[in-house]
Enzyme design. Structure first.
Site, PDB file in Angstrom:
ATOM      1  N   HIS A 244      -4.706   1.788   7.230  1.00  0.00           N
ATOM      2  CA  HIS A 244      -3.548   1.961   7.135  1.00  0.00           C
ATOM      3  C   HIS A 244      -2.754   2.498   8.237  1.00  0.00           C
ATOM      4  O   HIS A 244      -3.260   3.144   9.040  1.00  0.00           O
ATOM      5  CB  HIS A 244      -3.345   2.780   5.807  1.00  0.00           C
ATOM      6  CG  HIS A 244      -3.639   2.573   4.380  1.00  0.00           C
ATOM      7  ND1 HIS A 244      -4.120   3.344   3.690  1.00  0.00           N
ATOM      8  CD2 HIS A 244      -3.254   1.291   3.833  1.00  0.00           C
ATOM      9  CE1 HIS A 244      -4.315   2.689   2.517  1.00  0.00           C
ATOM     10  NE2 HIS A 244      -3.890   1.507   2.733  1.00  0.00           N
TER      11      HIS A 244
ATOM     12  N   CYS B  75      -3.176  11.267   3.528  1.00  0.00           N
ATOM     13  CA  CYS B  75      -3.221  10.656   2.391  1.00  0.00           C
ATOM     14  C   CYS B  75      -3.206  11.239   1.054  1.00  0.00           C
ATOM     15  O   CYS B  75      -2.585  10.720   0.184  1.00  0.00           O
ATOM     16  CB  CYS B  75      -4.873  10.149   2.389  1.00  0.00           C
ATOM     17  SG  CYS B  75      -5.330   8.597   3.670  1.00  0.00           S
TER      18      CYS B  75
ATOM     19  N   GLU C   5       0.889  -1.236   0.084  1.00  0.00           N
ATOM     20  CA  GLU C   5       0.075  -0.052  -0.183  1.00  0.00           C
ATOM     21  C   GLU C   5       0.828   1.279   0.160  1.00  0.00           C
ATOM     22  O   GLU C   5       0.617   2.281   0.335  1.00  0.00           O
ATOM     23  CB  GLU C   5      -0.822  -0.040   1.179  1.00  0.00           C
ATOM     24  CG  GLU C   5      -1.858  -1.089   1.132  1.00  0.00           C
ATOM     25  CD  GLU C   5      -2.908  -1.166   0.225  1.00  0.00           C
ATOM     26  OE1 GLU C   5      -3.697  -0.046   0.109  1.00  0.00           O
ATOM     27  OE2 GLU C   5      -3.414  -1.862  -0.477  1.00  0.00           O
TER      28      GLU C   5
END
EC number: 3.5.3.23
Length: 448
Positions: free
Chosen positions: A250, A371, A174
């Site tokens: 995450h 993000c 990720e």
């Protein structure tokens, strides 16, 4: 030689919509099917970029993807003209059309993992595009991501690019959302911190029971090998499975680090004391003094952290050695979180100031300030070698704002995604964008 941490923010794409595609992401699922505003989303992101630039931070921009992804739909059996592909998918498999229209590439913390030249064996900055294999709508991003990054960081003397890891569950990667680097100065050797949710092959590591762990230990180790990192410059830590099951999909939803500082929630990791000791020891060997700022669960619960995105923040180093925390408006709206932040900045610690930004459009889809940015540590020579078209300036901000005003809709629903005209609008916008950012041909419609 001076060195910098440059934040490259993702530009929100024209098809920004609330598809509810990310299982395990509470905000994404809870706002599913609501009407979105792509124009507002892009302008909110640009406003944050401009503000950080005005504060004296190095700021860049990373282009969005072509959506809807017609080639992805064709691989799934839809045929005919582009318009017919869209109409057929809308009629027969609307969830696939929604996935092919996702603007999730805006969250460029998932675009790649980046290791600076001070850490790597060959003295170049290394990029590995993330395969994002856990979610279909994100797994189709990495080919374009790789082309865009190669156009931004094109000089092979300074930059090395690696393909995404194998697209299988054992190597779920990720990107930088699970990677942090600690260092005394950006141009000096540091310690790279990889956080994983599970191991694909080693059953000693527990796994979450409700939501998937997206990052594997094996993927993290593979990226470290590809980048030529030394064992003494790497620390691996496991995310607490119980917080993954509470919506921490995450690590950047429960911890953020920069320089010599890790800002984290008490429940973020397993074997926290062992991890902190290893970070302290390894950073000391390269001249750094590790500092841990732990947020106790008694002050901020995991649910508070997930709903406010307290840790999905940007921790920025200032010239006087203090740090600035960039948080979303939702932190101010949460009484416990805001109370904690006031006590934090008033305590005389390293984090001295908090600045709040309105990123509602991104937040409702599950992504906050952290993000939206990919961090790249560069020295002066490397920064000069970056494509200058992607470095934020006042004129570029004005150009991109006008570009958004010309090309973006101010309302997007699921039904709008079925409009073939949306594809034409998106392609026209992106064709112009590549000229503004001087990227060349990076999109499939420009290449094929």
């Amino acid at each position: 030689m001076k060195s910098y941490e440059v934040n490259f923010d993702g530009l929100v794409g024209p098809t920004h919509n609330y598809g509810g595609l990310s299982y395990g992401n509470v905000a994404s699922q809870s706002n599913s099917q609501q009407s979105s505003n792509p124009k507002e989303a892009a302008l909110q992101g640009l406003a944050k970029m401009k503000a950080l630039m005005d504060m004296g931070f190095q700021q860049g921009v990373l282009a969005p993807q072509e959506r809807p992804d017609i080639a992805a739909l064709r691989r799934l059996g839809f045929a005919g003209s582009d318009a017919e592909v869209i109409q057929q998918a809308a009629k027969e498999a609307m969830p696939l059309l929604v996935a092919s229209c996702s603007a999730s590439s805006m969250w460029v913390a998932n675009a790649a993992t980046v290791s600076p030249s001070a850490d790597t064996a060959d003295g170049r900055v290394h990029f590995t595009a993330a395969n994002l294999n856990c979610k279909y709508h994100r797994s189709i991003e990495h080919p374009t991501t790789s082309r865009v990054l190669a156009a931004m960081f094109a000089d092979s003397k300074h930059f090395a690019h690696h393909s995404a890891l194998p697209a299988v569950a054992q190597f779920g990667d990720e990107g930088a959302a699970n990677h942090t680097r600690f260092c005394r100065a950006y141009g000096e050797a540091g310690v790279e911190f990889f956080v994983f949710g599970r191991s694909a092959f080693d059953t000693r590591y527990p796994a979450p029971q409700r939501y998937p762990a997206r990052q594997t230990l094996e993927a993290s180790r593979a990226v470290a090998r590809l980048h030529g990192l030394k064992e003494e410059g790497v620390v691996y830590a496991q995310q607490n499975p119980s917080v993954i099951d509470q919506g921490v999909f995450h690590n950047d939803v429960i911890a953020v680090g920069n320089g010599e500082v890790l800002f984290y929630h008490e429940d973020a990791f397993l074997e926290t004391d062992k991890m902190l000791a290893e970070l302290t020891s390894k950073l000391a060997k390269v001249g750094g003094k590790f500092q841990a700022v732990c947020v106790p669960r008694s002050a901020v619960t995991v649910d508070d952290a997930v709903r406010s995105y307290l840790f999905n923040s940007q921790l920025l180093s200032r010239a006087d050695g203090s740090m600035l925390l960039i948080v979303p408006e939702e932190c101010r709206s949460n009484e416990r979180v805001w109370q904690y932040l006031q006590s934090l900045t008033g305590s005389g610690g390293v984090i001295r100031e908090v600045k709040v930004f309105d990123l509602k459009q991104s937040m409702q889809n599950g992504g906050g300030p952290a993000c939206l940015r990919l961090r790249v540590a560069l020295n002066e020579t490397e920064l000069a070698a970056v494509n200058p078209g992607v470095i934020m300036t006042a004129p570029l901000y004005e150009s991109l704002t006008q570009w958004v005003e010309r090309h973006y809709r101010d309302r997007m629903t699921e039904n709008d995604l079925a409009d073939p005209q949306l594809l034409l609008e998106c392609r026209a916008a992106l064709d112009e964008l590549t000229q503004i950012l001087k990227l060349g041909a990076v999109y499939p419609f420009q290449i094929n």
